[in-house]
Every structure is written in C-alpha cells, then in structure tokens.
Write a protein that holds these residues in place. Structure first.
Motif, short mmCIF file in Angstrom:
data_model
loop_
_atom_site.label_atom_id
_atom_site.label_comp_id
_atom_site.label_asym_id
_atom_site.label_seq_id
_atom_site.Cartn_x
_atom_site.Cartn_y
_atom_site.Cartn_z
N CYS A 67 77.22 26.16 38.92
CA CYS A 67 77.58 24.76 38.65
C CYS A 67 79.06 24.66 38.32
N VAL A 68 79.73 23.68 38.94
CA VAL A 68 81.09 23.35 38.55
C VAL A 68 81.03 22.04 37.79
N SER A 69 81.43 22.08 36.53
CA SER A 69 81.30 20.93 35.64
C SER A 69 82.29 19.82 35.98
N SER A 70 81.81 18.59 35.88
CA SER A 70 82.69 17.44 36.10
C SER A 70 83.71 17.30 34.98
N ALA A 71 83.31 17.67 33.77
CA ALA A 71 84.14 17.42 32.60
C ALA A 71 85.41 18.28 32.58
N ARG A 72 85.28 19.59 32.89
CA ARG A 72 86.43 20.47 32.70
C ARG A 72 86.71 21.36 33.91
N ASN A 73 86.05 21.10 35.01
CA ASN A 73 86.20 21.97 36.17
C ASN A 73 85.92 23.43 35.81
N HIS A 74 84.94 23.63 34.94
CA HIS A 74 84.52 24.97 34.57
C HIS A 74 83.23 25.31 35.32
N ARG A 75 83.04 26.60 35.54
CA ARG A 75 81.91 27.08 36.31
C ARG A 75 80.93 27.82 35.41
N THR A 76 79.66 27.52 35.53
CA THR A 76 78.61 28.25 34.82
C THR A 76 77.63 28.80 35.84
N GLU A 77 77.02 29.94 35.50
CA GLU A 77 76.06 30.56 36.40
C GLU A 77 74.79 30.90 35.65
N THR A 78 73.68 30.43 36.18
CA THR A 78 72.37 30.69 35.60
C THR A 78 71.46 31.17 36.72
N THR A 79 70.16 31.15 36.48
CA THR A 79 69.18 31.57 37.49
C THR A 79 68.25 30.40 37.78
N GLY A 80 67.72 30.35 38.98
CA GLY A 80 66.73 29.35 39.35
C GLY A 80 65.71 29.98 40.29
N PHE A 81 64.59 29.31 40.49
CA PHE A 81 63.55 29.89 41.35
C PHE A 81 62.72 28.80 42.01
N ARG A 82 62.06 29.19 43.08
CA ARG A 82 61.15 28.29 43.78
C ARG A 82 59.73 28.56 43.31
N LEU A 83 58.97 27.49 43.12
CA LEU A 83 57.59 27.58 42.67
C LEU A 83 56.68 27.12 43.81
N GLU A 84 55.63 27.85 44.02
CA GLU A 84 54.67 27.53 45.08
C GLU A 84 54.15 26.10 44.92
N GLY A 85 54.20 25.34 46.00
CA GLY A 85 53.69 23.97 45.97
C GLY A 85 54.67 22.93 45.50
#
Length: 300
Positions: A67-85
């Motif tokens: 994610c690149v933040s609108s507020a400060r042009n800072h970048r954060t990195e997390t994890t995400g996943f797909r769920l069946e259905g």
C-alpha cells in the motif's frame, strides 16, 4: 536488511543447530543481493524443518499486499489471501485504509494486480476485502475455511514477514489456553488508550490468543489448522512477537459491510496515525521523505 533477518533467525530457530551457519553467512554478506540470496536459503531451510509444503499451499492463494499511503506517500507491506467461495483478497484494514495505490505480489515476487480497491470491510475486527475485475481470471481456488469447532492443536501461518520476501514463509504457532479471549486482556495499558481511540480492531472483540513468533508483515496472513483450513487472520502482537504474545481474528466472526455503508468511518481511520507505523518512504513517489521510525508493539 541484514539485522531484520538476524532477528528473524533468532526468533524462529532458537533451538536449531542450522542457525549458526545462516548467521555466519548473513554477517559476511556485503550487499543486498547477497543477503537476498541467503534469505532464499533460509526460506528453504524453514520449509524443510517444518515439513510443510508451503509454496504448494500458498501459491496463488497468499500474497504480499503493498500500500502507498495517500497521507505521506509512505509504503506499507502486509499479507493477504484468497478464501474459497469469496472473490477478492482478505487482509487487515489497518494495512490498506487511506491508500491511494494497492498492489499484490505473488510468491515469485511478481505483481499480480495493480490498483486494487477496497470494496468491503469489518471495521470492528480490522479486516478488509480487496477486489479487482481481473480476479475472474484466477484458475486456482482460494484456501478453504475451517468447518465446525476447531481444536487448534496444530496451527501455522503462511505470510510475508518483514516485507523483504519474494517467497512465502511458513511458521508454526501455538494457541494459548483459553484460546478465545477479549483483545483488551492481551494488550498492555500503554496501548489501551490508542487502540480504544482507533476502534479498529475494537478492544472488546474476541480474538485467538497466540503464543509464538508473529512478525511485522505477517499481519493479514491466514492462520491455518493441520488440515490447511483458515481459522483466523493474523492481526497484531507485542514487540514483533518476541515476547510471545500475539493474536488473530477468528474467521467465523468476520461480518463484512460494503464501503458505501461505512465510508465516513473509513475516512476517520485514514486520518488516524498508526501508533506502531512501520511504513517506509515509497521510492516511486517520494525518495527523500524522512522515515520517522516506529514502535514494536501493536498492529503488525
């Protein structure tokens, strides 16, 4: 970069003889490319020790969310996943709220999708659903949800800790007893006020109380049982997991609402600073922004 991986090894390989060899390699490394090559060896070693087919389980199902933040042009990195259905990517709301650009990367480090949109959220549980029209092209189904009452006997996380990886990391984690607790009972008084003000996650929600290593970047990762079914979503921890206190949101408790129904509250959240902000300047948009540092406790 080197110190982050040394910390990771200390947490995950405390009782493994292989630790010393990997430490020596990291200390001798002289540039980022060499360090990244060594980290791939660590990934393979971790997979071997855990005896988990991490890439087979997570391929095209678990992603790095940037994610690149609108507020400060800072970048954060997390994890995400797909769920069946469910069409979309599940991740933590605190990792993407207020973003002007959201991208996801696969386990080969390639960008799968650019400019994802937040379409639904559960503010109380700090969970978001991201979407792109291109999701219809996915040929692989998502991770299955746990059915019935889970025993929590064998749990593990698949995610992208420390924001440094192109390959998935699999790590075992233990449940505390009792497994379900109120969030306020796990966090120190120093965090209560900030989290109460943010209200996402609410300190009154039930969480899965975990004992083990949860690191920055693993927030949003699926918490899986021994049958590779999702029982929860990793949300936060204390001191990057080194004191062994962390938590996950039970998957069964999530109740998504469309963005239009909660837009005002999302705007409020986007204007609140994260009290453990782990973001860094985004090199594509702001090369000279000062990194103000971050706390090691709270939402990872």
């Amino acid at each position: 970069l080197r110190q982050g991986w040394l910390n990771y090894l200390d947490i995950l390989f405390k009782e493994q003889n292989e630790l010393e060899e990997e430490k020596s390699k990291l200390l001798a490394a002289t540039d980022k490319e060499e360090i990244r090559k060594i980290t791939k060896e660590i990934v393979m070693l971790r997979s071997k020790l855990d005896a988990l087919p991490q890439n087979k389980i997570g391929a095209q199902k678990v992603f790095k969310v940037q994610c690149v933040s609108s507020a400060r042009n800072h970048r954060t990195e997390t994890t995400g996943f797909r769920l069946e259905g469910l069409e979309g990517i599940i991740t933590v709301l605190h990792g993407i709220v207020g973003c002007k650009k959201i991208r996801i990367f696969n386990d080969a480090g390639e960008i799968n999708f650019k400019n994802l949109e937040l379409v639904k959220a559960d503010i109380q549980h700090d969970v978001a659903l991201l979407h792109s029209v291109k999701f219809k092209n996915f040929k692989v189904s998502g991770l299955p949800a746990a059915e019935g009452q889970s025993t929590y006997e064998e749990l593990y996380i698949i995610g992208y800790p420390l924001g440094m990886l192109s390959s998935l990391i699999t790590s075992h984690i233990n449940i505390r007893m009792p497994p379900i607790k109120k969030l306020w009972s796990l966090i120190p008084p120093s965090l209560i006020r900030a989290m109460k003000n943010r209200q996402s996650p609410s300190i009154e929600v039930n969480v899965l109380s975990l004992e083990g290593s949860v690191l920055p970047g693993q927030s949003g990762a699926p918490l899986l049982n021994g049958e590779n079914q999702v029982v929860g979503i990793i949300n936060g921890g204390l001191r990057g997991g080194t004191v062994g206190v962390s938590w996950a949101i039970p998957l069964k408790d999530i109740q998504f609402q469309p963005v239009d129904a909660i837009r005002e509250e999302l705007v409020r959240l986007s204007n609140l600073p994260l009290f453990n902000d782990k973001s860094v300047p985004d090199p594509e948009t702001e090369k000279n922004t000062e990194d103000k540092g971050h706390s090691s406790e709270g939402l990872l």
